[in-house]
Design a protein around this motif. Structure first.
Motif, PDB file in Angstrom:
ATOM      1  N   GLU A  68       0.881  -1.215  -0.151  1.00  0.00           N
ATOM      2  CA  GLU A  68      -0.116  -0.002   0.055  1.00  0.00           C
ATOM      3  C   GLU A  68       0.848   1.268   0.076  1.00  0.00           C
ATOM      4  O   GLU A  68       2.154   1.064   0.187  1.00  0.00           O
ATOM      5  CB  GLU A  68      -0.863  -0.050   1.209  1.00  0.00           C
ATOM      6  N   LEU A  69       0.227   2.431  -0.118  1.00  0.00           N
ATOM      7  CA  LEU A  69       1.004   3.658  -0.232  1.00  0.00           C
ATOM      8  C   LEU A  69       0.902   4.525   1.305  1.00  0.00           C
ATOM      9  O   LEU A  69      -0.220   4.629   1.615  1.00  0.00           O
ATOM     10  CB  LEU A  69       0.511   4.574  -1.146  1.00  0.00           C
ATOM     11  N   VAL A  70       2.025   5.014   1.278  1.00  0.00           N
ATOM     12  CA  VAL A  70       1.941   5.776   2.812  1.00  0.00           C
ATOM     13  C   VAL A  70       2.673   7.352   2.316  1.00  0.00           C
ATOM     14  O   VAL A  70       3.592   7.136   1.737  1.00  0.00           O
ATOM     15  CB  VAL A  70       2.733   5.242   3.694  1.00  0.00           C
ATOM     16  N   ALA A  71       2.102   8.504   2.963  1.00  0.00           N
ATOM     17  CA  ALA A  71       2.646   9.523   2.567  1.00  0.00           C
ATOM     18  C   ALA A  71       3.363  10.052   3.859  1.00  0.00           C
ATOM     19  O   ALA A  71       3.034   9.745   4.913  1.00  0.00           O
ATOM     20  CB  ALA A  71       1.548  10.606   2.439  1.00  0.00           C
ATOM     21  N   PHE A  72       4.683  10.482   3.623  1.00  0.00           N
ATOM     22  CA  PHE A  72       5.728  10.595   4.824  1.00  0.00           C
ATOM     23  C   PHE A  72       6.669  12.069   4.542  1.00  0.00           C
ATOM     24  O   PHE A  72       6.794  12.434   3.459  1.00  0.00           O
ATOM     25  CB  PHE A  72       6.635   9.382   4.907  1.00  0.00           C
ATOM     26  N   PRO A  73       6.940  12.461   5.755  1.00  0.00           N
ATOM     27  CA  PRO A  73       7.686  13.709   5.880  1.00  0.00           C
ATOM     28  C   PRO A  73       9.202  13.467   5.140  1.00  0.00           C
ATOM     29  O   PRO A  73       9.744  12.347   5.599  1.00  0.00           O
ATOM     30  CB  PRO A  73       7.806  14.201   7.101  1.00  0.00           C
ATOM     31  N   THR A  74       9.676  14.403   4.515  1.00  0.00           N
ATOM     32  CA  THR A  74      11.245  14.419   4.283  1.00  0.00           C
ATOM     33  C   THR A  74      11.671  15.870   4.764  1.00  0.00           C
ATOM     34  O   THR A  74      10.961  16.707   4.767  1.00  0.00           O
ATOM     35  CB  THR A  74      11.668  13.825   3.020  1.00  0.00           C
ATOM     36  N   GLU A  75      12.971  16.142   4.727  1.00  0.00           N
ATOM     37  CA  GLU A  75      13.529  17.472   5.034  1.00  0.00           C
ATOM     38  C   GLU A  75      13.147  18.305   3.876  1.00  0.00           C
ATOM     39  O   GLU A  75      13.277  19.624   3.868  1.00  0.00           O
ATOM     40  CB  GLU A  75      14.818  17.579   5.272  1.00  0.00           C
ATOM     41  N   THR A  76      12.918  17.830   2.411  1.00  0.00           N
ATOM     42  CA  THR A  76      12.833  18.563   1.421  1.00  0.00           C
ATOM     43  C   THR A  76      11.282  18.858   1.409  1.00  0.00           C
ATOM     44  O   THR A  76      10.583  20.060   1.595  1.00  0.00           O
ATOM     45  CB  THR A  76      13.211  17.976   0.117  1.00  0.00           C
ATOM     46  N   VAL A  77      10.373  17.866   0.887  1.00  0.00           N
ATOM     47  CA  VAL A  77       8.807  17.830   0.597  1.00  0.00           C
ATOM     48  C   VAL A  77       8.463  16.507   1.290  1.00  0.00           C
ATOM     49  O   VAL A  77       9.132  15.630   1.372  1.00  0.00           O
ATOM     50  CB  VAL A  77       8.631  17.954  -0.774  1.00  0.00           C
ATOM     51  N   TYR A  78       7.101  16.539   1.338  1.00  0.00           N
ATOM     52  CA  TYR A  78       6.674  15.305   1.740  1.00  0.00           C
ATOM     53  C   TYR A  78       6.542  14.083   0.550  1.00  0.00           C
ATOM     54  O   TYR A  78       6.483  14.701  -0.823  1.00  0.00           O
ATOM     55  CB  TYR A  78       5.105  15.305   2.171  1.00  0.00           C
ATOM     56  N   GLY A  79       6.653  13.046   0.682  1.00  0.00           N
ATOM     57  CA  GLY A  79       6.782  11.987  -0.315  1.00  0.00           C
ATOM     58  C   GLY A  79       5.847  10.952  -0.349  1.00  0.00           C
ATOM     59  O   GLY A  79       5.076  10.780   0.696  1.00  0.00           O
ATOM     60  N   LEU A  80       5.352  10.401  -1.088  1.00  0.00           N
ATOM     61  CA  LEU A  80       4.292   9.497  -1.401  1.00  0.00           C
ATOM     62  C   LEU A  80       4.900   8.218  -2.013  1.00  0.00           C
ATOM     63  O   LEU A  80       5.204   7.760  -2.798  1.00  0.00           O
ATOM     64  CB  LEU A  80       3.503   9.811  -2.819  1.00  0.00           C
ATOM     65  N   GLY A  81       5.037   7.167  -0.616  1.00  0.00           N
ATOM     66  CA  GLY A  81       5.538   6.078  -0.902  1.00  0.00           C
ATOM     67  C   GLY A  81       5.063   4.659  -1.072  1.00  0.00           C
ATOM     68  O   GLY A  81       4.094   4.563  -0.705  1.00  0.00           O
ATOM     69  N   ALA A  82       6.091   4.054  -1.653  1.00  0.00           N
ATOM     70  CA  ALA A  82       5.576   2.489  -1.874  1.00  0.00           C
ATOM     71  C   ALA A  82       6.692   1.657  -1.809  1.00  0.00           C
ATOM     72  O   ALA A  82       7.896   2.148  -2.063  1.00  0.00           O
ATOM     73  CB  ALA A  82       4.837   2.292  -3.276  1.00  0.00           C
ATOM     74  N   ASP A  83       6.715   0.408  -1.644  1.00  0.00           N
ATOM     75  CA  ASP A  83       7.804  -0.572  -1.705  1.00  0.00           C
ATOM     76  C   ASP A  83       8.456  -0.497  -3.128  1.00  0.00           C
ATOM     77  O   ASP A  83       7.506  -1.017  -4.178  1.00  0.00           O
ATOM     78  CB  ASP A  83       7.145  -1.955  -1.423  1.00  0.00           C
ATOM     79  N   GLY A  84       9.617   0.001  -3.072  1.00  0.00           N
ATOM     80  CA  GLY A  84      10.209   0.269  -4.438  1.00  0.00           C
ATOM     81  C   GLY A  84      10.664  -1.014  -5.178  1.00  0.00           C
ATOM     82  O   GLY A  84      10.867  -1.000  -6.280  1.00  0.00           O
ATOM     83  N   LEU A  85      10.596  -2.098  -4.542  1.00  0.00           N
ATOM     84  CA  LEU A  85      10.805  -3.793  -5.272  1.00  0.00           C
ATOM     85  C   LEU A  85       9.510  -4.133  -5.668  1.00  0.00           C
ATOM     86  O   LEU A  85       9.523  -5.445  -6.258  1.00  0.00           O
ATOM     87  CB  LEU A  85      11.690  -4.257  -4.316  1.00  0.00           C
ATOM     88  N   ASN A  86       8.540  -3.714  -5.457  1.00  0.00           N
ATOM     89  CA  ASN A  86       7.194  -4.335  -5.676  1.00  0.00           C
ATOM     90  C   ASN A  86       6.445  -3.576  -6.772  1.00  0.00           C
ATOM     91  O   ASN A  86       5.767  -2.504  -6.751  1.00  0.00           O
ATOM     92  CB  ASN A  86       6.194  -4.322  -4.426  1.00  0.00           C
TER      93      ASN A  86
END
Ligand code: TXA
Ligand code: MG
Length: 356
Positions: A29-47
């Protein structure tokens, strides 16, 4: 699971919430998370199926590759074909931080991450919530900025939530992003290394670690086609029509005041993006629902970068019709900021001549 409407939660990024995020990531599934630059929309990069969801949810063009986010330098080995010598000092000195490096990709990286290309973008973010989420997920996290395609990148959890509510299960809240514009993208697959997207780390700063570093010509010259796919799309665009003014401060102030009078006579709601010094000089009247956002001192481009996207989004939220903005000199971090502002303004940049 139905893809139509998902209940989106927004949770402060404490260990429990991060663990929940990691579970979602491991489940594809997708999860949005903070980084020091901007927020990211994350997923398992190997899936590949999980990564495909990123493109669908954002409405992102399929030919625009994603950055893989890692939490340890040791993760790079498996993702790339080779690590060029110049990469080591950059990784050791500037990671974790706002620097994305482009390598030749290994077979482990799914084609959908790289948009079918043979290079892969990798970055180790410094925000503790991002690092911990990646670590607990046990996989590199593919993540673009968490905006819907075309909009300004979100730099806080609320802006992220506004774009993604109903589309993903979880937004992790890590406060306002310190930097506020995206990472510098540096291509190491050719010599000399080339900046494809300017960011917090400037050409001069990278020059400390590299004998030579180029700036992709599209960044500084109009009409040159960018080599980074993402740089060619309509981007960072508020709903309001925006114009950026450059030139001697006094002349710029005068021009902006004239423009705002003209627009208000037409019944437009005007939003201003001004340096603190000028804002004081301009004695703007606060009638007609004008909105004024400060972008820090002219001498403090970090504050300008930090506030830019959040201000643009606030203008939209407040129903502003036209944005009149003071631009930065194109030097150092000013190059990175103007790269975003020009795109936000769809190229409407006015150079105000000084009058004697
Ligand atoms: O600061 C950032 O980099 C944020 C946070 C979330 O990490 N991420 C971000 O991702 O800005 P995105 O997808 O919005 O922008 C990634 C940029 C795009 O311009 C894309 O074209 C470029 O990096 N890119 C990704 N992979 C590439 C590759 N293999 N070669 C050239 N450019 C690449
Ligand atoms: Mg983006």
């Amino acid at each position: 699971m139905s893809r139509e409407w998902i209940d989106t939660r927004i949770l402060f990024g404490d260990p429990e919430a991060i663990e929940e995020g990691a579970q979602w990531i491991r489940q594809g599934e997708l999860v949005a998370f903070p980084t020091e630059t901007v927020y990211g929309l994350g997923a398992d990069g190997l899936n590949p199926a999980a990564v495909a969801e990123i493109f669908r949810v954002k409405g992102r063009p399929q030919d625009n590759p994603l950055i893989l986010h890692i939490s340890e330098i040791a993760q790079v080995d498996a993702l790339v074909r080779e690590i060029p010598q110049v990469a080591y000092s950059l990784m050791e000195s500037l990671w974790p931080g706002p620097l994305t490096l482009i390598f030749k990709k290994s077979d482990q990286v799914p084609d959908i991450v790289t948009a079918g290309g043979d290079t892969v973008a990798i970055r180790m973010p410094s925000h503790p919530t991002a690092r911990e989420l990646i670590r607990r997920s046990g996989t590199p996290i593919a993540a673009p900025s968490a905006n819907l395609s075309g909009k300004p990148s979100p730099t806080n959890a609320q802006d992220t939530y506004r774009d993604l509510k109903g589309r993903i299960p979880l937004v992790l809240d890590g406060g306002a992003c310190e930097i506020g514009i995206e990472s510098t993208v540096l291509d190491l697959t050719e010599s000399p290394a080339t900046i494809l997207r300017p960011g917090y780390f400037t050409q001069e700063m990278l020059g400390v670690y590299l004998e030579e570093v180029n700036l992709d010509q599209s960044i500084v010259k109009d009409g040159v086609i960018p080599r980074s796919p993402g740089q060619k799309y309509r981007h960072y665009a508020p709903k309001a029509e925006m114009t950026v003014f450059l030139g001697a401060p006094k002349s710029v102030q005068k021009k902006i005041l004239m423009e705002s009078e003209r627009l208000q006579a037409l019944g437009k709601k005007v939003g201003f993006l001004l340096f603190e010094e000028d804002r004081e000089n301009m004695h703007l009247s606060t009638n007609a629902g004008q909105v004024v956002f400060g972008q820090g001192s002219r001498k403090d481009l970090r504050t300008m970068a930090h506030r830019l996207f959040a201000s643009l989004r606030a203008m939209d939220f407040l129903g502003v019709d036209v944005i009149l903005a003071e631009g930065a000199e194109e030097e150092g971090l000013g190059i990175s900021i103007m790269n975003r502002m020009k795109k936000s303004a769809s190229g409407h940049v006015v150079w105000v001549e000084e009058r004697g």
